[in-house]
Design a protein around this motif. Sequence first.
Motif, PDB file in Angstrom:
ATOM      1  N   MET A  89      21.553 -46.519  17.816  1.00  0.00           N
ATOM      2  CA  MET A  89      22.307 -45.249  17.745  1.00  0.00           C
ATOM      3  C   MET A  89      22.173 -44.239  18.820  1.00  0.00           C
ATOM      4  O   MET A  89      23.335 -43.710  19.654  1.00  0.00           O
ATOM      5  N   VAL A  90      20.932 -44.002  19.243  1.00  0.00           N
ATOM      6  CA  VAL A  90      20.341 -43.114  20.364  1.00  0.00           C
ATOM      7  C   VAL A  90      20.850 -43.924  21.744  1.00  0.00           C
ATOM      8  O   VAL A  90      21.503 -43.198  22.570  1.00  0.00           O
ATOM      9  N   GLU A  91      20.958 -45.025  21.816  1.00  0.00           N
ATOM     10  CA  GLU A  91      21.368 -46.019  23.010  1.00  0.00           C
ATOM     11  C   GLU A  91      22.971 -45.758  22.918  1.00  0.00           C
ATOM     12  O   GLU A  91      23.441 -45.625  24.270  1.00  0.00           O
ATOM     13  N   GLU A  92      23.848 -45.699  21.945  1.00  0.00           N
ATOM     14  CA  GLU A  92      25.273 -45.717  22.283  1.00  0.00           C
ATOM     15  C   GLU A  92      25.520 -44.379  22.397  1.00  0.00           C
ATOM     16  O   GLU A  92      26.496 -43.883  23.313  1.00  0.00           O
ATOM     17  N   TYR A  93      24.425 -43.153  22.126  1.00  0.00           N
ATOM     18  CA  TYR A  93      24.908 -41.767  22.532  1.00  0.00           C
ATOM     19  C   TYR A  93      24.521 -41.579  23.933  1.00  0.00           C
ATOM     20  O   TYR A  93      25.128 -40.986  24.742  1.00  0.00           O
ATOM     21  N   LEU A  94      23.412 -42.139  24.623  1.00  0.00           N
ATOM     22  CA  LEU A  94      23.466 -42.290  26.072  1.00  0.00           C
ATOM     23  C   LEU A  94      24.307 -42.906  26.731  1.00  0.00           C
ATOM     24  O   LEU A  94      24.617 -42.870  27.981  1.00  0.00           O
ATOM     25  N   ASN A  95      25.320 -43.743  26.109  1.00  0.00           N
ATOM     26  CA  ASN A  95      26.211 -44.655  26.537  1.00  0.00           C
ATOM     27  C   ASN A  95      27.601 -43.758  26.718  1.00  0.00           C
ATOM     28  O   ASN A  95      28.614 -44.350  27.245  1.00  0.00           O
ATOM     29  N   MET A 115      14.503 -38.666  33.967  1.00  0.00           N
ATOM     30  CA  MET A 115      15.384 -39.387  33.104  1.00  0.00           C
ATOM     31  C   MET A 115      15.644 -38.563  31.880  1.00  0.00           C
ATOM     32  O   MET A 115      15.003 -37.715  31.374  1.00  0.00           O
ATOM     33  N   TYR A 116      17.217 -38.393  31.413  1.00  0.00           N
ATOM     34  CA  TYR A 116      17.499 -37.445  30.311  1.00  0.00           C
ATOM     35  C   TYR A 116      17.113 -37.981  29.210  1.00  0.00           C
ATOM     36  O   TYR A 116      17.382 -39.055  28.698  1.00  0.00           O
ATOM     37  N   ARG A 117      16.014 -37.262  28.352  1.00  0.00           N
ATOM     38  CA  ARG A 117      15.800 -37.778  26.885  1.00  0.00           C
ATOM     39  C   ARG A 117      16.482 -36.848  25.912  1.00  0.00           C
ATOM     40  O   ARG A 117      15.830 -35.406  25.811  1.00  0.00           O
ATOM     41  N   PRO A 118      17.134 -37.031  25.059  1.00  0.00           N
ATOM     42  CA  PRO A 118      17.986 -35.715  24.196  1.00  0.00           C
ATOM     43  C   PRO A 118      17.039 -35.725  23.350  1.00  0.00           C
ATOM     44  O   PRO A 118      16.089 -36.252  22.717  1.00  0.00           O
ATOM     45  N   LEU A 119      17.010 -34.195  22.641  1.00  0.00           N
ATOM     46  CA  LEU A 119      16.177 -33.777  21.519  1.00  0.00           C
ATOM     47  C   LEU A 119      16.706 -33.999  20.440  1.00  0.00           C
ATOM     48  O   LEU A 119      18.122 -33.880  20.002  1.00  0.00           O
ATOM     49  N   LEU A 120      16.140 -34.878  19.462  1.00  0.00           N
ATOM     50  CA  LEU A 120      16.806 -35.290  18.173  1.00  0.00           C
ATOM     51  C   LEU A 120      16.135 -34.751  17.134  1.00  0.00           C
ATOM     52  O   LEU A 120      14.963 -34.284  16.878  1.00  0.00           O
ATOM     53  N   PHE A 121      17.130 -34.233  16.052  1.00  0.00           N
ATOM     54  CA  PHE A 121      16.771 -33.800  14.622  1.00  0.00           C
ATOM     55  C   PHE A 121      17.103 -34.896  13.643  1.00  0.00           C
ATOM     56  O   PHE A 121      18.123 -35.160  13.594  1.00  0.00           O
ATOM     57  N   ILE A 122      15.993 -35.515  13.036  1.00  0.00           N
ATOM     58  CA  ILE A 122      16.515 -36.287  11.959  1.00  0.00           C
ATOM     59  C   ILE A 122      16.735 -35.589  10.508  1.00  0.00           C
ATOM     60  O   ILE A 122      15.626 -34.959  10.147  1.00  0.00           O
ATOM     61  N   VAL A 123      17.837 -35.423  10.054  1.00  0.00           N
ATOM     62  CA  VAL A 123      18.336 -34.499   8.801  1.00  0.00           C
ATOM     63  C   VAL A 123      18.217 -35.261   7.444  1.00  0.00           C
ATOM     64  O   VAL A 123      19.001 -36.250   7.488  1.00  0.00           O
ATOM     65  N   VAL A 124      17.419 -34.983   6.714  1.00  0.00           N
ATOM     66  CA  VAL A 124      17.043 -35.752   5.411  1.00  0.00           C
ATOM     67  C   VAL A 124      17.376 -34.883   4.395  1.00  0.00           C
ATOM     68  O   VAL A 124      16.274 -34.026   3.735  1.00  0.00           O
ATOM     69  N   PRO A 125      18.468 -34.918   3.582  1.00  0.00           N
ATOM     70  CA  PRO A 125      18.755 -34.415   2.288  1.00  0.00           C
ATOM     71  C   PRO A 125      17.752 -34.861   1.166  1.00  0.00           C
ATOM     72  O   PRO A 125      17.691 -36.199   1.050  1.00  0.00           O
ATOM     73  N   CYS A 126      17.183 -33.893   0.354  1.00  0.00           N
ATOM     74  CA  CYS A 126      16.272 -34.322  -0.873  1.00  0.00           C
ATOM     75  C   CYS A 126      16.646 -33.859  -1.838  1.00  0.00           C
ATOM     76  O   CYS A 126      16.595 -32.543  -1.720  1.00  0.00           O
ATOM     77  N   TYR A 127      16.662 -34.497  -3.024  1.00  0.00           N
ATOM     78  CA  TYR A 127      16.894 -34.018  -4.280  1.00  0.00           C
ATOM     79  C   TYR A 127      15.929 -34.647  -5.312  1.00  0.00           C
ATOM     80  O   TYR A 127      16.492 -35.882  -5.712  1.00  0.00           O
ATOM     81  N   ASN A 128      14.845 -34.066  -5.768  1.00  0.00           N
ATOM     82  CA  ASN A 128      14.179 -34.888  -6.775  1.00  0.00           C
ATOM     83  C   ASN A 128      13.602 -35.994  -6.316  1.00  0.00           C
ATOM     84  O   ASN A 128      13.698 -37.035  -7.065  1.00  0.00           O
ATOM     85  N   GLU A 129      13.004 -36.095  -5.039  1.00  0.00           N
ATOM     86  CA  GLU A 129      12.635 -37.276  -4.242  1.00  0.00           C
ATOM     87  C   GLU A 129      10.924 -37.470  -4.284  1.00  0.00           C
ATOM     88  O   GLU A 129      10.603 -37.896  -3.336  1.00  0.00           O
ATOM     89  N   GLU A 130      10.295 -36.644  -5.556  1.00  0.00           N
ATOM     90  CA  GLU A 130       8.767 -36.701  -5.421  1.00  0.00           C
ATOM     91  C   GLU A 130       8.084 -38.102  -5.314  1.00  0.00           C
ATOM     92  O   GLU A 130       7.088 -38.336  -4.787  1.00  0.00           O
TER      93      GLU A 130
END
Length: 338
Positions: A116-122, A1-16
């Motif tokens: 989102m991932v399901e729609e990509y797989l579709n 079964m194909y399982r895509p490799l995912l990167f969750i990209v999170v921009p941060c600015y003064n988010e301590e």
Amino acid sequence: MYRPLLFIVVPCYNEEEVLPVTSKMFLNKLLDLIKKEKIDEQSRILFVNDGSKDETWNIIVRLAKEDEHYIGISQSRNRGHQKAVLAGLMEAKDKCDITISIDCDGQDDINAMDQMVEEYLNGCEIVYGVRSDRSTDTWFKRTTAQGFYKFMSYMGVELVYNHADYRLVSSRVLDAFTDFKEVNLFLRGMFPLVGFKSTSVYYERHERIAGETHYPLSKMLSLAFDGITSLSVKPIRMIVGLGILISLISFIGVIWSVSVRLMGYSVDGWASTISTICFIGGIQLLCIGVIGEYIGKIYMEVKKRPRYIISERIGDIYENSPSTLQDKGEYRNVSEKK
């Protein structure tokens, strides 16, 4: 079964304040997707530090040392939200199959990632996260945001209504996106231009978990101006139409004044003369200002300055990689795509 490799990209600015909370949420969601066998176990959460002045980068470094699923990059200085997102996407595109960009504040529903991932797989290459409900926003924020999307649409900018920068994008789309070289970025209007099969996933927007928003009205207006002048020439055409209209009215006024003079009914007037001069002068300055905005954008594009500069990287995937402190807006591959 194909399982895509995912990167969750999170921009941060003064988010301590919010990062220690949302980082756990992102990790739990990533591990849940891995457990469900929807994504590859080598998937990562990529934090992009946009020149924060607080402890944001130190927190990212600590997270990366505690868990291999966290990685991070830091820009040499603050360059704005759009360029931070772009830096993360370009950093990730040769390392993964899909990316999901999401803000750090926790307002976007992370559970929408499953669909989102399901729609990509579709078969969808781009999946837009669209806000179905903004009841948690203040009346002013909700009204101005909705007005923003309607105005952008009227100005000819192709947008997905109520979509910001929460989206899934495949590496195939990102490869094509690298041909978009402009410095003035408006990502939510640029991705529809790339094409490919796309769809939308709807979710309810939450309140910010902690800290204060970094997108006040002034930045929203600035983003709108960037979007309009970067993706539409309609203001220039409106100036042309306005010029034609005023010329027509002026021509009619000339005929009327000459006719009155010939009939001997002319009366010296000061108010009408001053009003006409002020009106025409104001219109001219407005038009020159709009044209100047476009010329300024052209000036910035011609200089071809880097859109982002990455100064530091942290995470297991960078441990054996060569130094890349000189990267200037273009990604240099440091690992093989999984």
